[in-house]
Design a protein around this motif. Structure first.
Motif, short mmCIF file in Angstrom:
data_model
loop_
_atom_site.label_atom_id
_atom_site.label_comp_id
_atom_site.label_asym_id
_atom_site.label_seq_id
_atom_site.Cartn_x
_atom_site.Cartn_y
_atom_site.Cartn_z
N ILE A 82 -6.15 6.88 -18.55
CA ILE A 82 -6.89 5.53 -17.61
C ILE A 82 -6.31 6.57 -16.05
O ILE A 82 -5.57 7.03 -16.34
N GLN A 83 -6.96 5.35 -15.61
CA GLN A 83 -6.54 5.04 -13.69
C GLN A 83 -5.17 4.48 -13.94
O GLN A 83 -5.30 3.76 -14.45
N SER A 84 -4.66 4.74 -12.84
CA SER A 84 -3.05 4.96 -12.34
C SER A 84 -3.11 3.16 -12.17
O SER A 84 -4.10 3.26 -10.81
N ILE A 131 -3.99 -1.05 -6.40
CA ILE A 131 -2.94 -1.42 -5.64
C ILE A 131 -3.41 -1.42 -4.33
O ILE A 131 -3.20 -2.41 -3.70
N ALA A 132 -3.61 -0.37 -3.97
CA ALA A 132 -3.57 0.44 -2.71
C ALA A 132 -5.28 0.58 -2.25
O ALA A 132 -4.99 -0.38 -1.15
N ASN A 133 -5.73 0.01 -3.39
CA ASN A 133 -7.30 -0.30 -2.89
C ASN A 133 -7.34 -1.54 -2.53
O ASN A 133 -7.87 -1.95 -1.19
N ARG A 134 -7.05 -2.50 -3.58
CA ARG A 134 -6.61 -3.78 -2.87
C ARG A 134 -5.89 -4.12 -1.23
O ARG A 134 -6.43 -5.04 0.14
N TRP A 136 0.87 -0.93 -0.08
CA TRP A 136 -0.11 -0.28 -0.05
C TRP A 136 0.93 1.20 -0.63
O TRP A 136 1.15 2.05 -0.54
N ALA A 137 1.90 1.36 1.29
CA ALA A 137 2.95 2.41 0.89
C ALA A 137 3.71 2.00 -0.30
O ALA A 137 3.67 3.66 -0.88
N GLU A 138 3.82 1.71 -0.44
CA GLU A 138 5.26 1.58 -2.19
C GLU A 138 3.09 2.94 -3.55
O GLU A 138 4.23 3.28 -3.81
N ALA A 139 2.71 2.02 -3.44
CA ALA A 139 1.64 2.26 -4.20
C ALA A 139 1.19 3.49 -3.76
O ALA A 139 0.77 4.45 -5.17
N LEU A 140 1.09 3.88 -3.02
CA LEU A 140 0.69 5.56 -2.93
C LEU A 140 1.92 6.44 -3.10
O LEU A 140 1.98 7.20 -3.87
N LYS A 200 3.64 9.85 -7.04
CA LYS A 200 5.06 10.52 -8.30
C LYS A 200 4.28 10.85 -9.62
O LYS A 200 4.76 11.73 -10.40
N TYR A 201 3.52 10.18 -10.11
CA TYR A 201 2.65 9.93 -11.73
C TYR A 201 1.13 10.49 -11.29
O TYR A 201 0.95 10.58 -12.23
N GLY A 202 0.57 10.45 -10.58
CA GLY A 202 -0.95 11.06 -10.11
C GLY A 202 -2.06 9.77 -10.29
O GLY A 202 -0.84 8.64 -10.59
N THR A 203 -3.35 10.34 -10.52
CA THR A 203 -3.81 9.49 -10.42
C THR A 203 -4.52 8.01 -11.61
O THR A 203 -5.29 7.86 -11.40
N MET A 204 -4.22 9.32 -12.41
CA MET A 204 -4.41 9.41 -13.92
C MET A 204 -2.97 8.97 -15.07
O MET A 204 -2.22 9.64 -14.52
N VAL A 205 -3.11 7.74 -15.64
CA VAL A 205 -1.70 8.11 -16.58
C VAL A 205 -2.02 7.80 -17.74
O VAL A 205 -3.03 7.88 -18.40
N LYS A 206 -1.36 7.98 -18.54
CA LYS A 206 -1.69 7.71 -19.97
C LYS A 206 -1.30 6.29 -20.42
O LYS A 206 -0.03 5.58 -20.22
N SER A 207 -1.88 5.60 -21.18
CA SER A 207 -2.41 4.27 -21.77
C SER A 207 -1.23 4.16 -23.28
O SER A 207 -0.94 5.21 -23.40
N PRO A 208 -0.94 3.57 -23.20
CA PRO A 208 0.40 3.21 -23.97
C PRO A 208 -0.46 3.31 -25.58
O PRO A 208 0.09 4.04 -26.46
#
Length: 129
Positions: A69-71, A76-79, A47-51, A56-64
């Motif tokens: 898209i959602q990060s 991972i953090a939610n699970r 959880w801490a690593e995912a946060l 660093k990258y935000g909750t939204m990232v660019k897909s390929p």
């Protein structure tokens, strides 16, 4: 106090040390709790690593393909938070679960810590009164 599993990440090991110190003071941990506490601490570490990655990258990232898209770190953090909350209730880490746990007075050993000698001394004292 149970030994910290070597497999835990640095974040998880820090949480292990913090929790074991507090749980020991309250006589709420034995060697039997190692697996459950390791599960909680491992989830905390992920959880801490995912946060960190979300920060660093935000909750939204660019897909390929370039679309936002959602990060994946958010999932991972939610699970891991779900896992932490389930195990946390077993140890009394939440206000609601604390109300269901009764800690023995600090001057009394947990039942599992009594040795045969302690039991015989208590039995002899009871017979004397």
């Amino acid at each position: 106090m149970p030994d910290c599993p070597l497999e835990l990440s640095p974040f998880a090991r820090q949480e292990w040390a913090r929790l074991c110190a507090d749980l020991s003071k309250l006589n709420l941990i034995t060697h039997l709790d190692r697996g459950a506490l390791a599960t909680y601490c491992a989830a905390y570490g992920f959880w801490a690593e995912a946060l960190q990655q979300i920060q660093k990258y935000g909750t939204m990232v660019k897909s390929p393909t370039g679309y936002p898209i959602q990060s994946p770190y958010l999932a991972i953090a939610n699970r891991q938070a779900e896992i932490m909350m389930r195990v946390a209730s077993e140890f009394g880490f939440t206000p609601a679960s604390r109300s269901r746990i009764s800690a023995p007075p600090p001057d009394q050993l947990p039942l599992l810590d009594l040795t045969l000698d302690d039991y015989e001394q208590e039995d002899a004292a009871d017979l004397g009164s």
